[in-house]
Write an enzyme that holds these catalytic residues in place. Sequence first.
Site, PDB file in Angstrom:
ATOM      1  N   CYS A  95       0.849  -1.196   0.000  1.00  0.00           N
ATOM      2  CA  CYS A  95       0.000   0.000   0.000  1.00  0.00           C
ATOM      3  C   CYS A  95       0.885   1.248   0.000  1.00  0.00           C
ATOM      4  CB  CYS A  95      -0.897   0.047   1.235  1.00  0.00           C
ATOM      5  SG  CYS A  95      -2.097  -1.262   1.314  1.00  0.00           S
TER       6      CYS A  95
ATOM      7  N   ASP B 175      32.403  15.124  25.199  1.00  0.00           N
ATOM      8  CA  ASP B 175      32.778  16.384  25.796  1.00  0.00           C
ATOM      9  C   ASP B 175      32.981  16.090  27.289  1.00  0.00           C
ATOM     10  OD1 ASP B 175      32.963  19.016  26.059  1.00  0.00           O
ATOM     11  OD2 ASP B 175      30.842  19.478  25.729  1.00  0.00           O
TER      12      ASP B 175
HETATM   13  P1  ADP Z   1      34.641  21.610  27.048  1.00  0.00           P
HETATM   14  O1  ADP Z   1      35.285  20.981  25.870  1.00  0.00           O
HETATM   15  O2  ADP Z   1      34.977  20.908  28.316  1.00  0.00           O
HETATM   16  O3  ADP Z   1      33.183  21.833  26.881  1.00  0.00           O
HETATM   17  P2  ADP Z   1      35.028  24.350  26.316  1.00  0.00           P
HETATM   18  O4  ADP Z   1      35.630  24.187  24.965  1.00  0.00           O
HETATM   19  O5  ADP Z   1      33.606  24.745  26.397  1.00  0.00           O
HETATM   20  O6  ADP Z   1      35.294  23.033  27.173  1.00  0.00           O
HETATM   21  O7  ADP Z   1      35.892  25.376  27.128  1.00  0.00           O
HETATM   22  C1  ADP Z   1      37.292  25.196  27.285  1.00  0.00           C
HETATM   23  C2  ADP Z   1      37.887  26.040  28.343  1.00  0.00           C
HETATM   24  O8  ADP Z   1      37.692  27.418  28.032  1.00  0.00           O
HETATM   25  C3  ADP Z   1      37.305  25.876  29.712  1.00  0.00           C
HETATM   26  O9  ADP Z   1      37.856  24.798  30.379  1.00  0.00           O
HETATM   27  C4  ADP Z   1      37.658  27.200  30.361  1.00  0.00           C
HETATM   28  O10 ADP Z   1      38.999  27.171  30.799  1.00  0.00           O
HETATM   29  C5  ADP Z   1      37.559  28.177  29.218  1.00  0.00           C
HETATM   30  N1  ADP Z   1      36.283  28.879  29.204  1.00  0.00           N
HETATM   31  C6  ADP Z   1      35.301  28.762  28.291  1.00  0.00           C
HETATM   32  N2  ADP Z   1      34.272  29.568  28.578  1.00  0.00           N
HETATM   33  C7  ADP Z   1      34.564  30.191  29.724  1.00  0.00           C
HETATM   34  C8  ADP Z   1      33.902  31.152  30.549  1.00  0.00           C
HETATM   35  N3  ADP Z   1      32.681  31.603  30.280  1.00  0.00           N
HETATM   36  N4  ADP Z   1      34.527  31.572  31.655  1.00  0.00           N
HETATM   37  C9  ADP Z   1      35.743  31.114  31.969  1.00  0.00           C
HETATM   38  N5  ADP Z   1      36.405  30.208  31.240  1.00  0.00           N
HETATM   39  C10 ADP Z   1      35.851  29.761  30.129  1.00  0.00           C
HETATM   40 MG    MG Z   2      31.659  22.546  25.716  1.00  0.00          MG
END
Ligand code: ADP
Ligand code: MG
Length: 764
Positions: free
Chosen positions: A15, A455
């Site tokens: 169908c 992550d």
């Molecule tokens: P993950 O891969 O664990 O999600 P991200 O790529 O999101 O990590 O972030 C990597 C790093 O960048 C964090 O571990 C931190 O050191 C820094 N970072 C990101 N965003 C912020 C923020 N808003 N304030 C302070 N540090 C930040």
């Molecule tokens: Mg992240």
Amino acid sequence: MKRIYKISGMHCASCGVIIEKTFKKEPAVKMAEASFGAESVKLDFDESKITAEALSKKIEPLGYSLILPKQHDHDEHGGHGTAMADPHHDHTRMLKEEELGAMKLQVSVLMPLAGVTAISMVLDALRSTGTVSELPEGLMLFFKFALPLMAAYALFIPGKMFLKGVWTFIRHRVANMDTLIGIGTGAAFVYSLVVVLFAEQLKNYINVENIYFDVTIVVIAFIILGKYLEARSKLKTGDAIRQLLQLQAKTAILLVDGKEKEVPIEEVKHGDLIVVKPGGKIPVDGVITDGHSNVDESMISGEPMPVAKKEEDGVISGTLNKQGSFVFKATKVGSETMLAQIVKMVEEAQGSRAPIQNLADKISGVFVPIVMIIAAVSLALWLVVGYQTMPFSQAISFGLMSFVGVLVIACPCALGLATPTAIIVAVGKGAKTGILIKDAATLEKLYKVDTVVVDKTGTITRGKPELVNFINVSRRSDAEVLSIIGSLEKKSEHPIAGAIIESVREKGIELKEAQSFKAIEGQGVSGELDGQKYFVGSPALMKKLGLSPEESKVAEFVEGGATPIFLATEKELLAYAVVADELKDGAVEAVANLHKMGIKVVMLTGDDKRTASFIAKKVGIDDVIAEVLPDQKLEKIKALQDTGKIVAMAGDGVNDAPALAKADVGIAMATGTDVAIESAGITLLHGDIGKLAKAVSLSRVTMRTIKQNLFWAFIYNIVGIPLAAGAFYPILGILLNPIFAGLAMAFSSVSVVSNSLRLKLRKL
Ligand code: ADP
Ligand code: MG
């Protein structure tokens, strides 16, 4: 515009093929994808050229129709033609239940008839083997008249749909399984009738004792019984949608000028203030403005523990408030709510087609005509070849049995049900656990995945870090430094930001409005306060600024798995802060489970190498790729794929979107109320690695079920058709009575659907 329409009148996989073909002939239709399992069709057509009503008309002569949503639903929510257009009243299901009731009635009439027929058959057999020589005259007479009458009833009343199939075939040249059954049972009936009416004239040529009203009765009885059982089980496969729809509250208590006023849910608008009483359902999505409580979100996220909610926390429609009471502001209503999105997603996924189905679909597409040919050929062979070795009367009898048997047993029903029923159950089961699957193809791909990239924050760890240490190296006061950090983080969506703001607020420190805020992806944030530019972020960010924090100040924490962040101006380092996140409950076990399934787990994070290694070791992950920026994550995925790995990537769906899209299966960890993350094939609500392991195991049990289903469906046809055609007769001396063909065909569909339903009970 793409829409999904439920279809009424679908009886089998062919169908679906017929419906697709008919729609594809329309120039205004860009895409048509029918699903027998979901009894729906996904249509993409130019609405300025043709209406849905007109499209429905196209398939109506063939015995189908589109179930169109009622007009006002369209207008109110710009409805998408799904059940959510009217949340309180699952129209499609009501129709199905009605249909089921009618079928039940037919079954309860047909089964006794089949019973009587069976008695006549047994007596017949006893007589022909000479076990009993004479039967009472009255009984003989009864059967003589009862059988044709019962057969006529079976064929013309419950069997009407089969005759309709024959009629459509004659008029429109399209055949489905109803056509096969119709021709088969119809042929048995017509042959028997002719023999009975013209017994005198025919008795020199054929054995007029052999009449087949019993075949017509019993085959139709079995097939209708099978269809009834199948329909009953199939209704159960779709339970998930109904249960989701039932979560929707029907009314909401609005707060208007300080007074409470109960209104129907459809009247709730953005920005309305809504009161939720203890034990009350949350009617739409929103943000708490006053009060606090615990909310049971298990029906949406699958998390058993109630979640504490306070001001500024989001609430989701369909979840259940516990003891407290609160007021919240509606932010998403109608078809925008998370619940509506979930229902839509589940519906779409349930109607989508898995690639593994393609072969089965192709086969069922050409199946019906081929089977007709096989049936005709086997009749001819019996008459021509069989006649050489047996009297004509027996050859014609065998020929007719084969003809009917082949038509009846060959129904591709089980083949058509094999994949979609399993997908429907699996998608529904997933949704109940907070695993939202975009389409069947994703589920099929996930099954092949051998590497899972995760992550760190929010997937392995809770994603609710705490500020564990703070060292002020500037000449300003602690309060001032913390206020700067907090003010910058206020605009960030990163989990680290939340942690910091919380700690700063607890200390009673005021936050200010930062100017020209910028998120520096994977490194931190920047912004201006009183004309001064500040940076908050990772060691990598400091390095970029040319600043070098003192190793010794953070070493101890980093080695313990905490994350160091810094506050700086373009020239000067102002403060060190350390945030630490705890492992999610069950993370260790989930990683172990993934390993047990033969899956390699890789942690991919923007965080410090030592921090990442510490956490990885703690949960048992052997591969760590740290200090990568979001855009590099994509490269790393590609590198893994280049080594022949099939990669699933789990991330937050915001800055990980490109990596999710690149991976073979993108798995988004949803934190907000948005479930449709474009780049992800799977969305995990309140996602963690435990749920990820469950998703993988769901895909595996589903694919196993599908393979079992397909195997049995194929085997059944491969063995059944030659058996019914009499191919084994010359060697083994067996020929299948069409009655058993009917039984087998009923059994095959029912067993496939039941096997799919078993998925419901599987522990993930
Ligand atoms: P993950 O891969 O664990 O999600 P991200 O790529 O999101 O990590 O972030 C990597 C790093 O960048 C964090 O571990 C931190 O050191 C820094 N970072 C990101 N965003 C912020 C923020 N808003 N304030 C302070 N540090 C930040
Ligand atoms: Mg992240």
